[in-house]
Design a protein around this motif. Sequence first.
Motif, short mmCIF file in Angstrom:
data_model
loop_
_atom_site.label_atom_id
_atom_site.label_comp_id
_atom_site.label_asym_id
_atom_site.label_seq_id
_atom_site.Cartn_x
_atom_site.Cartn_y
_atom_site.Cartn_z
N GLU A 265 -4.14 -0.91 -18.25
CA GLU A 265 -3.96 0.54 -18.14
C GLU A 265 -2.59 0.77 -17.49
O GLU A 265 -2.45 0.72 -16.26
N PHE A 266 -1.59 1.04 -18.31
CA PHE A 266 -0.21 1.08 -17.83
C PHE A 266 0.07 2.35 -17.04
O PHE A 266 -0.32 3.45 -17.43
N ARG A 267 0.77 2.16 -15.93
CA ARG A 267 1.31 3.27 -15.15
C ARG A 267 2.40 2.74 -14.23
O ARG A 267 2.61 1.53 -14.13
N ALA A 268 3.09 3.64 -13.57
CA ALA A 268 4.13 3.24 -12.63
C ALA A 268 3.50 2.53 -11.44
O ALA A 268 2.53 3.01 -10.86
N VAL A 269 4.06 1.37 -11.08
CA VAL A 269 3.48 0.54 -10.03
C VAL A 269 4.58 0.10 -9.07
O VAL A 269 5.62 -0.41 -9.51
N ASN A 270 4.35 0.31 -7.79
CA ASN A 270 5.22 -0.28 -6.78
C ASN A 270 4.77 -1.74 -6.61
O ASN A 270 3.72 -2.01 -6.03
N ILE A 271 5.55 -2.67 -7.15
CA ILE A 271 5.11 -4.06 -7.17
C ILE A 271 4.96 -4.62 -5.76
O ILE A 271 4.15 -5.52 -5.51
N HIS A 272 5.70 -4.06 -4.80
CA HIS A 272 5.57 -4.55 -3.42
C HIS A 272 4.23 -4.16 -2.81
O HIS A 272 3.70 -4.90 -1.96
N ASP A 273 3.66 -3.03 -3.23
CA ASP A 273 2.31 -2.68 -2.78
C ASP A 273 1.31 -3.72 -3.27
O ASP A 273 0.40 -4.14 -2.54
N VAL A 274 1.47 -4.14 -4.53
CA VAL A 274 0.59 -5.16 -5.10
C VAL A 274 0.75 -6.48 -4.35
O VAL A 274 -0.23 -7.14 -3.98
N LEU A 275 1.99 -6.86 -4.08
CA LEU A 275 2.25 -8.12 -3.38
C LEU A 275 1.68 -8.10 -1.96
O LEU A 275 1.12 -9.09 -1.48
N ASP A 276 1.80 -6.95 -1.28
CA ASP A 276 1.27 -6.84 0.08
C ASP A 276 -0.25 -6.94 0.08
O ASP A 276 -0.85 -7.58 0.96
N ARG A 277 -0.92 -6.28 -0.89
CA ARG A 277 -2.38 -6.36 -0.97
C ARG A 277 -2.82 -7.80 -1.19
O ARG A 277 -3.77 -8.29 -0.55
N ALA A 278 -2.13 -8.50 -2.09
CA ALA A 278 -2.49 -9.89 -2.38
C ALA A 278 -2.25 -10.77 -1.15
O ALA A 278 -3.07 -11.64 -0.83
N ARG A 279 -1.14 -10.54 -0.47
CA ARG A 279 -0.82 -11.36 0.70
C ARG A 279 -1.87 -11.18 1.81
O ARG A 279 -2.36 -12.15 2.38
N ARG A 280 -2.24 -9.92 2.08
CA ARG A 280 -3.23 -9.66 3.13
C ARG A 280 -4.58 -10.27 2.77
O ARG A 280 -5.26 -10.86 3.61
N SER A 281 -4.97 -10.13 1.50
CA SER A 281 -6.24 -10.68 1.06
C SER A 281 -6.25 -12.20 1.18
O SER A 281 -7.24 -12.79 1.62
N ALA A 282 -5.14 -12.83 0.81
CA ALA A 282 -5.06 -14.29 0.89
C ALA A 282 -5.17 -14.77 2.33
O ALA A 282 -5.89 -15.73 2.63
#
Length: 360
Positions: free
Chosen positions: A192-209
């Motif tokens: 489902e394409f939309r505008a994404v701040n890739i750093h928000d995604v990276l931060d979520r993944a980092r915190r989860s890891a």
Amino acid sequence: MISDANIWASLPIPAFLIDADDKIIDVNSAGEGFLNLSAKSVIGTPVWDQIAIDAPIEDAFARARKNGTPLFVNDIDVGSGSRAPLQCALQIAPLIVEPTTMIMMISPRELAGRMTQSHSVKSAAQSAIGMAEMLAHEIKNPLAGITGAAQLISMNLPPEDLELTDLIVAEGRRIVKLLEQVEQFGNLSTPEFRAVNIHDVLDRARRSALLGFGAHMRIVEDYDPSLPLAYGDPDQLLQVILNLLKNASEVADRSGGNIRIHSYYEHSFRLRRADGSGQSLPLQVEIIDDGPGLPEEIRADVFDPFVSGRENGTGLGLALVSKIISDHGGWISVTSVPGRTVFRLSLPRVPRNLDNEETS
């Protein structure tokens, strides 16, 4: 009349002009992307300080300048201070108008293989999806019967004879979990394409890891804060990053290791498709770990389904990652040597009309 400057800027491969003292006097856009440095920072610096070539090429380069002849070098490793070496071909020649000035063009073999690799991985993933769905359907029902029968038998056995039935039940449950992963691989929806701040995604993944599978790791952020918005599905991109972080965490020593998440912009990066159309993929994300590296025997096939370098690995994680990135119109690659493995994602930026809407 098309100007020389426009032609220079449009060259799709890294190109450098080098003066009589072996200093860089100009670099095109693709060359800036290759070095991950601006033209301003490299112009005037010695070329061999910026470009690392795994061969004694300086003498041949000097002879080509002295004799006014071109020099061609194939299958040579070329890198820089900020990236691992790539196998490349070099084309070097003196300028007609200024013979002591040399032009050097670098053609990474990686560029030539990008589209072939992308198509083959996507085709393999699609074939695996069909097989996965068939296997899950055909195996789960009889497996449930086998597990149930073992549980019934165990009810009439003395405690000392339960080892075998317990083994059947435990292995049955393990296979069910594997089939659930297979089904997940087959049921992935379209992005489902939309505008994404890739750093928000990276931060979520980092915190989860760091709260789970990567608690023993040191995960470092190395972001380009000026990166524009990506165009994709944030949940699926999160799944990709989590998979890559999990892989890096699982191969690390039990005492831990280091993972660097590096983002940067490479405006010259384009993926040319079989129909001749091109796709700009300027947003780059690298997951870099200092683990043992990929086993040499699977390095070239690591994105194929059911290929794994870990004991009891399913070989579906990286195939799923590859499928998601392919569905996004992006590209994924890996370079790996002991002590440094780099998974690189190349993604499209949000279309400018959507970017304007997002920021307005």
